[in-house]
Design an enzyme around this catalytic site. Structure first.
Site, short mmCIF file in Angstrom:
data_model
loop_
_atom_site.label_atom_id
_atom_site.label_comp_id
_atom_site.label_asym_id
_atom_site.label_seq_id
_atom_site.Cartn_x
_atom_site.Cartn_y
_atom_site.Cartn_z
N GLY A 34 0.92 -1.37 -0.12
CA GLY A 34 0.03 0.08 0.13
C GLY A 34 0.83 1.23 0.14
O GLY A 34 1.84 1.45 0.92
N PHE A 78 -1.57 6.90 2.11
CA PHE A 78 -1.46 7.70 3.17
C PHE A 78 -0.41 7.25 4.23
O PHE A 78 0.75 7.54 4.67
CB PHE A 78 -2.47 8.50 3.85
CG PHE A 78 -3.18 9.35 2.93
CD1 PHE A 78 -2.47 10.70 2.82
CD2 PHE A 78 -4.30 9.24 2.32
CE1 PHE A 78 -3.08 11.66 2.12
CE2 PHE A 78 -4.72 10.06 1.53
CZ PHE A 78 -4.42 11.31 1.50
N GLY A 79 -0.83 5.78 4.39
CA GLY A 79 -0.19 4.97 5.49
C GLY A 79 1.25 4.42 4.99
O GLY A 79 2.25 4.62 5.59
N GLU A 102 -19.55 16.87 0.15
CA GLU A 102 -18.66 17.52 -0.82
C GLU A 102 -19.04 17.56 -2.32
O GLU A 102 -18.99 18.49 -3.00
CB GLU A 102 -17.10 17.19 -0.52
CG GLU A 102 -16.78 17.67 0.84
CD GLU A 102 -15.40 17.46 1.05
OE1 GLU A 102 -14.69 16.46 0.55
OE2 GLU A 102 -14.71 18.03 2.10
N ASP A 160 -6.71 2.67 7.29
CA ASP A 160 -8.02 2.23 7.16
C ASP A 160 -8.39 0.65 7.33
O ASP A 160 -9.29 0.02 7.56
CB ASP A 160 -8.57 2.51 5.79
CG ASP A 160 -9.02 3.65 5.71
OD1 ASP A 160 -8.77 4.70 6.56
OD2 ASP A 160 -9.59 4.23 4.53
N ALA A 172 -7.13 10.26 6.69
CA ALA A 172 -5.90 10.38 6.14
C ALA A 172 -4.97 10.59 7.19
O ALA A 172 -3.75 10.02 7.40
CB ALA A 172 -5.68 11.32 5.19
N GLN A 173 -5.14 11.19 8.51
CA GLN A 173 -4.35 11.57 9.43
C GLN A 173 -3.82 10.64 10.18
O GLN A 173 -2.92 10.30 10.63
CB GLN A 173 -4.75 12.71 10.27
CG GLN A 173 -4.62 14.26 9.85
CD GLN A 173 -2.98 14.63 9.70
OE1 GLN A 173 -2.40 13.97 10.55
NE2 GLN A 173 -2.47 15.27 8.72
C1 LIG Z 1 -13.72 9.98 -1.78
C2 LIG Z 1 -12.62 9.98 -0.36
C3 LIG Z 1 -12.67 11.25 0.23
C4 LIG Z 1 -11.94 11.42 1.41
N1 LIG Z 1 -11.69 12.53 2.08
C5 LIG Z 1 -11.14 12.54 3.20
C6 LIG Z 1 -10.77 13.64 3.98
O1 LIG Z 1 -11.10 14.75 3.47
N2 LIG Z 1 -9.89 13.77 4.94
C7 LIG Z 1 -9.49 12.64 5.57
O2 LIG Z 1 -8.89 12.63 6.56
N3 LIG Z 1 -9.62 11.47 4.88
C8 LIG Z 1 -10.49 11.32 3.68
N4 LIG Z 1 -10.77 10.09 3.26
C9 LIG Z 1 -10.32 8.88 3.92
C10 LIG Z 1 -8.73 8.76 3.45
O3 LIG Z 1 -8.38 8.94 2.14
C11 LIG Z 1 -8.54 7.24 4.18
O4 LIG Z 1 -8.63 7.38 5.53
C12 LIG Z 1 -7.03 7.11 3.84
O5 LIG Z 1 -6.61 7.03 2.38
C13 LIG Z 1 -6.46 5.86 4.54
O6 LIG Z 1 -5.19 5.65 3.97
P1 LIG Z 1 -4.64 3.99 3.92
O7 LIG Z 1 -3.36 4.40 3.49
O8 LIG Z 1 -5.08 3.27 5.05
O9 LIG Z 1 -5.27 3.59 2.53
P2 LIG Z 1 -5.45 3.90 1.21
O10 LIG Z 1 -5.40 5.35 1.16
O11 LIG Z 1 -6.95 3.49 0.74
O12 LIG Z 1 -4.44 3.15 0.32
C14 LIG Z 1 -4.31 1.59 0.12
C15 LIG Z 1 -3.34 1.50 -0.88
O13 LIG Z 1 -3.09 0.33 -0.88
C16 LIG Z 1 -3.26 -0.20 -2.16
N5 LIG Z 1 -3.86 -1.59 -2.22
C17 LIG Z 1 -4.90 -2.04 -1.67
N6 LIG Z 1 -4.90 -3.57 -1.81
C18 LIG Z 1 -3.69 -3.57 -2.31
C19 LIG Z 1 -3.26 -5.24 -2.65
N7 LIG Z 1 -4.08 -6.34 -2.42
N8 LIG Z 1 -1.83 -4.97 -3.17
C20 LIG Z 1 -1.44 -3.84 -3.41
N9 LIG Z 1 -1.74 -2.61 -3.08
C21 LIG Z 1 -2.91 -2.81 -2.68
C22 LIG Z 1 -4.05 0.81 -3.01
O14 LIG Z 1 -3.71 0.84 -4.24
C23 LIG Z 1 -3.95 1.93 -2.23
O15 LIG Z 1 -2.83 2.55 -2.88
C24 LIG Z 1 -11.53 10.08 2.03
C25 LIG Z 1 -11.63 8.96 1.46
C26 LIG Z 1 -12.50 8.91 0.12
C27 LIG Z 1 -12.40 7.59 -0.49
#
Ligand SMILES: Cc1cc2nc3c(=O)[nH]c(=O)nc-3n(C[C@H](O)[C@H](O)[C@H](O)COP(=O)(O)OP(=O)(O)OC[C@H]3O[C@@H](n4cnc5c(N)ncnc54)[C@H](O)[C@@H]3O)c2cc1C
Length: 436
Positions: free
Chosen positions: A12, A15-16, A176, A305, A320-321
């Site tokens: 992934g 953000f994380g 939004e 997430d 995201a934070q």
């Molecule tokens: C439309 C939308 C608007 C949002 N607006 C806000 C906001 O305004 N403020 C806020 O704080 N949060 C917002 N969020 C939530 C925020 O985006 C998420 O909480 C955040 O992205 C979580 O980060 P993450 O790194 O855990 O996962 P993600 O950002 O979901 O990243 C997961 C990554 O893992 C990769 N992945 C997944 N499965 C696999 C696999 N099997 N193999 C390889 N790669 C894989 C994906 O391609 C992706 O790049 C929003 C979410 C959405 C959908």
């Protein structure tokens, strides 16, 4: 970098995962970051791509470009499909190979979340969600095409269905998106059509919850709802959607005829819990220890997430934070272990506040005891989002675009892009019902 250096596999790259990789910049490890997309995506601005404000390239950057100076890190485009806990390896499918084993000494899973249709997966065909750039471009194509079809349609009775847009889910994304759609139809498109009046388009926001933006203070929910209604959005609360089909939705027994329904409601976690055979919460997110590791596996961290962790008796939100702070924490924990330093105190999320924007020049913001709505909150929203865009080139380009939009009402990217021919829909993963 020595081949004998410990190997950290991160799955992934948003953000994380990206935060974890960056935290290992100066650590004597080999980092392998795997993502099934080649880009880091700034999801909070995805709705602006879906509503033609920004183009995809303004909110996303290639992961390998972001990490180009981090020489201990290799980026692999591939999809993780499983984990062997005993052999300590992740299985990865790529374009031409399946199940390639990637060994790890430490594993960080940051695979995010996908859409949940609350047990109604049949809705997905008619109401795609908004999670990826492909989703956003497909929704943009569909919205713009609906206006083109309405303009070409000689029977005025069909205009209503074509120009009714239903958004299911009144959380930040739905609110939004509804606000941005309202501005699109009432300001940007208004003067450009002859047979239809874009301003007559109906935008309906539906949620079973009693108020919009349920995670915000009640006063801010009320302010956001009032603003939406001022923009002409119909807000329907307190009823779940009973049915979504090719003709629209049924809510509380009433059919709303629509050719464009967008799902902005539930989220489902990635299958990481199944790969690890680890305990999960009711939503399927992996229950992690206070140091974000998986019970019984101190070498595996699950963040963002995909993870479930309580703080002060409440689960941390999927924002995201949280993902970024957890990524940094996991990276630092690995660094300290490898350097033989004492462990960090348990992870604690520092909440910097939440915001949502509602149309032009209006946002709601809550941080600590501060509750703010209106233009000042919108300025804060704009500044924070620009800062978190990550790359200076994107910041400049988005800033210029926003100023241009604010002053002229003109949007950056109103192109219907068909990858399969002029009249076909472009994304095979998203099947919008074609207006017949
Ligand atoms: C439309 C939308 C608007 C949002 N607006 C806000 C906001 O305004 N403020 C806020 O704080 N949060 C917002 N969020 C939530 C925020 O985006 C998420 O909480 C955040 O992205 C979580 O980060 P993450 O790194 O855990 O996962 P993600 O950002 O979901 O990243 C997961 C990554 O893992 C990769 N992945 C997944 N499965 C696999 C696999 N099997 N193999 C390889 N790669 C894989 C994906 O391609 C992706 O790049 C929003 C979410 C959405 C959908």
């Amino acid at each position: 970098m020595l081949d004998s250096a410990p190997r950290v596999v991160i799955v992934g790259g948003r953000f994380g995962g990206l935060a974890a990789a960056k935290a290992l910049r100066n650590t004597d490890v080999r980092v392998v970051l795997v993502d099934r997309q080649n880009h880091h995506l700034f999801q909070p601005l995805l709705y602006q791509v879906a509503t033609s404000v920004l183009s995809p390239g303004q909110i996303a950057s290639p992961i390998r470009n972001i990490l180009r100076r981090q020489l201990n890190t290799t980026v692999i485009l591939g999809e993780a499909v499983g984990v062997d806990l005993d052999r300590r390896c992740v299985f990865v499918d790529s374009a031409d190979r399946e199940g390639v084993a990637l060994n790890y000494d430490y594993l960080v899973l940051a695979t995010g979340a996908s859409h949940s249709y609350f047990g109604h997966d049949e809705f997905a065909r008619f109401a795609p969600g908004l999670k990826s750039l492909a989703d956003a471009v497909s929704i943009r194509n569909h919205v713009l095409r609906a206006f083109e079809q309405a303009e070409a349609e000689e029977d005025p009775k069909r205009h209503r269905d074509l120009l009714t847009f239903v958004l299911v889910g009144a959380g930040p994304t739905g609110v939004e998106m509804a606000g941005a759609l309202a501005i699109l139809v009432r300001a940007t498109l208004r003067a450009e059509f002859r047979r239809v009046d874009p301003a007559s388009a109906r935008i309906v926001l539906v949620d079973m919850a009693p108020r919009v933006l349920g995670s915000f203070a009640e006063s801010l929910s009320a302010a956001a709802q009032a603003r939406l209604e001022h923009l002409g959005v119909e807000v329907r609360l307190g009823h779940a959607v009973d049915l979504i089909d090719a003709d629209g939705v049924i809510v509380a027994g009433e059919r709303i005829a629509s050719k464009t329904v967008v799902w902005t409601a539930g989220v489902a976690p990635s299958p990481a819990g199944k790969w690890l055979k680890a305990p999960t919460d009711r939503a399927g997110r992996v229950r992690v220890q206070p140091d974000l590791s998986v019970p019984g596996h101190p070498e595996i961290f699950v963040i963002g997430d995909t993870a479930s962790l309580d703080q002060d008796g409440r689960p941390l939100a999927g924002v995201a934070q949280v993902a970024m702070q957890q990524g940094r924490y996991a990276g630092r924990t690995i660094h300290r272990r490898i350097s033989g330093k004492l462990a960090q105190p348990p992870f604690r999320y520092f909440d910097k506040g939440t915001m949502a924007v509602v149309g032009k020049g209006f946002a709601v913001l809550q941080t600590g005891r501060l509750r703010l709505s209106g233009f000042l909150a919108w300025l804060a929203w704009a500044a924070v989002h620009l800062e978190f865009l990550g790359q200076s080139s994107l910041r400049v380009s988005v800033f210029v675009q926003w100023v241009w939009l604010y002053v002229t009402g003109q949007r950056g990217s109103r192109l219907i892009v068909n990858h399969q021919g002029p009249l076909r829909h472009d994304s095979p993963s998203i099947v919008f019902h074609e207006p017949s």
